[in-house]
Write a protein that holds these residues in place. Structure first.
Motif, PDB file in Angstrom:
ATOM      1  N   LEU A  17       0.822  -1.213   0.000  1.00 16.91           N
ATOM      2  CA  LEU A  17       0.000   0.000   0.000  1.00 16.91           C
ATOM      3  C   LEU A  17       0.856   1.262   0.000  1.00 16.91           C
ATOM      4  CD1 LEU A  17      -2.760  -1.034   2.572  1.00 16.91           C
ATOM      5  CD2 LEU A  17      -2.986  -0.919   0.076  1.00 16.91           C
ATOM      6  N   ARG A  18       2.042   1.182   0.591  1.00 20.72           N
ATOM      7  CA  ARG A  18       2.936   2.342   0.610  1.00 20.72           C
ATOM      8  C   ARG A  18       3.558   2.591  -0.759  1.00 20.72           C
ATOM      9  NH1 ARG A  18       4.401   0.050   6.077  1.00 20.72           N
ATOM     10  NH2 ARG A  18       3.251   1.394   7.526  1.00 20.72           N
ATOM     11  N   SER A  19       3.513   1.595  -1.619  1.00 26.75           N
ATOM     12  CA  SER A  19       4.006   1.740  -2.986  1.00 26.75           C
ATOM     13  C   SER A  19       2.867   2.180  -3.908  1.00 26.75           C
ATOM     14  CB  SER A  19       4.599   0.408  -3.452  1.00 26.75           C
ATOM     15  OG  SER A  19       5.022   0.502  -4.786  1.00 26.75           O
ATOM     16  N   ALA A  20       1.800   1.388  -3.952  1.00 25.99           N
ATOM     17  CA  ALA A  20       0.583   1.725  -4.703  1.00 25.99           C
ATOM     18  C   ALA A  20      -0.588   1.115  -3.942  1.00 25.99           C
ATOM     19  CB  ALA A  20       0.645   1.167  -6.118  1.00 25.99           C
ATOM     20  N   ASP A  21      -1.628   1.915  -3.706  1.00 25.46           N
ATOM     21  CA  ASP A  21      -2.748   1.413  -2.912  1.00 25.46           C
ATOM     22  C   ASP A  21      -3.690   0.566  -3.770  1.00 25.46           C
ATOM     23  OD1 ASP A  21      -4.462   3.191  -4.250  1.00 25.46           O
ATOM     24  OD2 ASP A  21      -4.588   4.584  -2.566  1.00 25.46           O
ATOM     25  N   ASP A  22      -4.768   0.113  -3.187  1.00 25.37           N
ATOM     26  CA  ASP A  22      -5.688  -0.786  -3.891  1.00 25.37           C
ATOM     27  C   ASP A  22      -6.500  -0.091  -4.974  1.00 25.37           C
ATOM     28  OD1 ASP A  22      -4.765  -2.986  -2.537  1.00 25.37           O
ATOM     29  OD2 ASP A  22      -6.395  -3.017  -1.075  1.00 25.37           O
ATOM     30  N   ALA A  23      -6.369   1.209  -5.105  1.00 25.14           N
ATOM     31  CA  ALA A  23      -6.967   1.943  -6.220  1.00 25.14           C
ATOM     32  C   ALA A  23      -5.908   2.265  -7.272  1.00 25.14           C
ATOM     33  CB  ALA A  23      -7.621   3.226  -5.721  1.00 25.14           C
ATOM     34  N   GLY A  24      -4.673   1.822  -7.015  1.00 21.86           N
ATOM     35  CA  GLY A  24      -3.583   2.065  -7.958  1.00 21.86           C
ATOM     36  C   GLY A  24      -2.882   3.399  -7.784  1.00 21.86           C
ATOM     37  N   ALA A  25      -3.223   4.142  -6.747  1.00 19.03           N
ATOM     38  CA  ALA A  25      -2.622   5.460  -6.512  1.00 19.03           C
ATOM     39  C   ALA A  25      -1.339   5.341  -5.693  1.00 19.03           C
ATOM     40  CB  ALA A  25      -3.615   6.371  -5.793  1.00 19.03           C
TER      41      ALA A  25
END
Length: 157
Positions: A17-25
């Motif tokens: 999540l610290r790299s890319a969250d579950d929405a891809g942000a």
């Protein structure tokens, strides 16, 4: 004495999540000037001056990937606060965090379908025992009433 265990977001998932969250942000860290944000990594409120981030998290989707469940339309993602950097996780024996306010205790089946929920004044052993009294319940989410935000999960032992 607590019978059930509040589960924070897993450290491996937090790293993702610290790299890319579950929405891809991408994560956007901020300094929390006021404190008080409910952190899902260590299940406590933030302190003023801590670096935190608001990320999109899909708890049921993550659980389904572990178990092979197919939640279909019950899959949700929503905002959660986490530390911007790795943290030590929750304190041992911390009980049920964020418990002393109206919460929804939402129940899920092994397939990942919602089996119902209960509005509670506080999250405690009795509320969780009622949720798990139905043998088809394998997972419970504790959520905020106001916005439906995910706080933590509790699994059947």
């Amino acid at each position: 004495m607590t019978t059930y265990t509040a589960r924070p977001i897993d450290p491996t998932v937090l790293k993702e999540l610290r790299s890319a969250d579950d929405a891809g942000a991408r994560m956007v860290p901020v300094t929390d000037e006021e404190g008080g944000a409910p952190l899902r990594c260590c299940l406590r409120r933030s302190e003023p001056g801590e670096r935190i981030a608001l990320v999109s998290y899909a708890p049921l989707r993550r659980w389904a990937a572990e178990t092979g469940a197919e939640p279909g339309a019950y899959d949700e993602q929503g905002p959660v606060f986490i530390h911007a950097e790795e943290c030590v996780g929750p304190a041992a024996g911390s009980g049920y965090p964020f418990a002393n306010a109206h919460r929804t205790v939402r129940r899920y089946s092994a397939e990942g379908h919602i089996l119902g929920g209960e509005l509670v004044d506080t999250v405690d052993d009795d509320a969780l025992a009622r949720a798990f009294a139905d043998p088809s319940v394998v997972l419970v989410h504790v959520r905020a009433v106001e916005y439906g935000c995910f706080f933590y999960e509790v699994r059947r032992a």
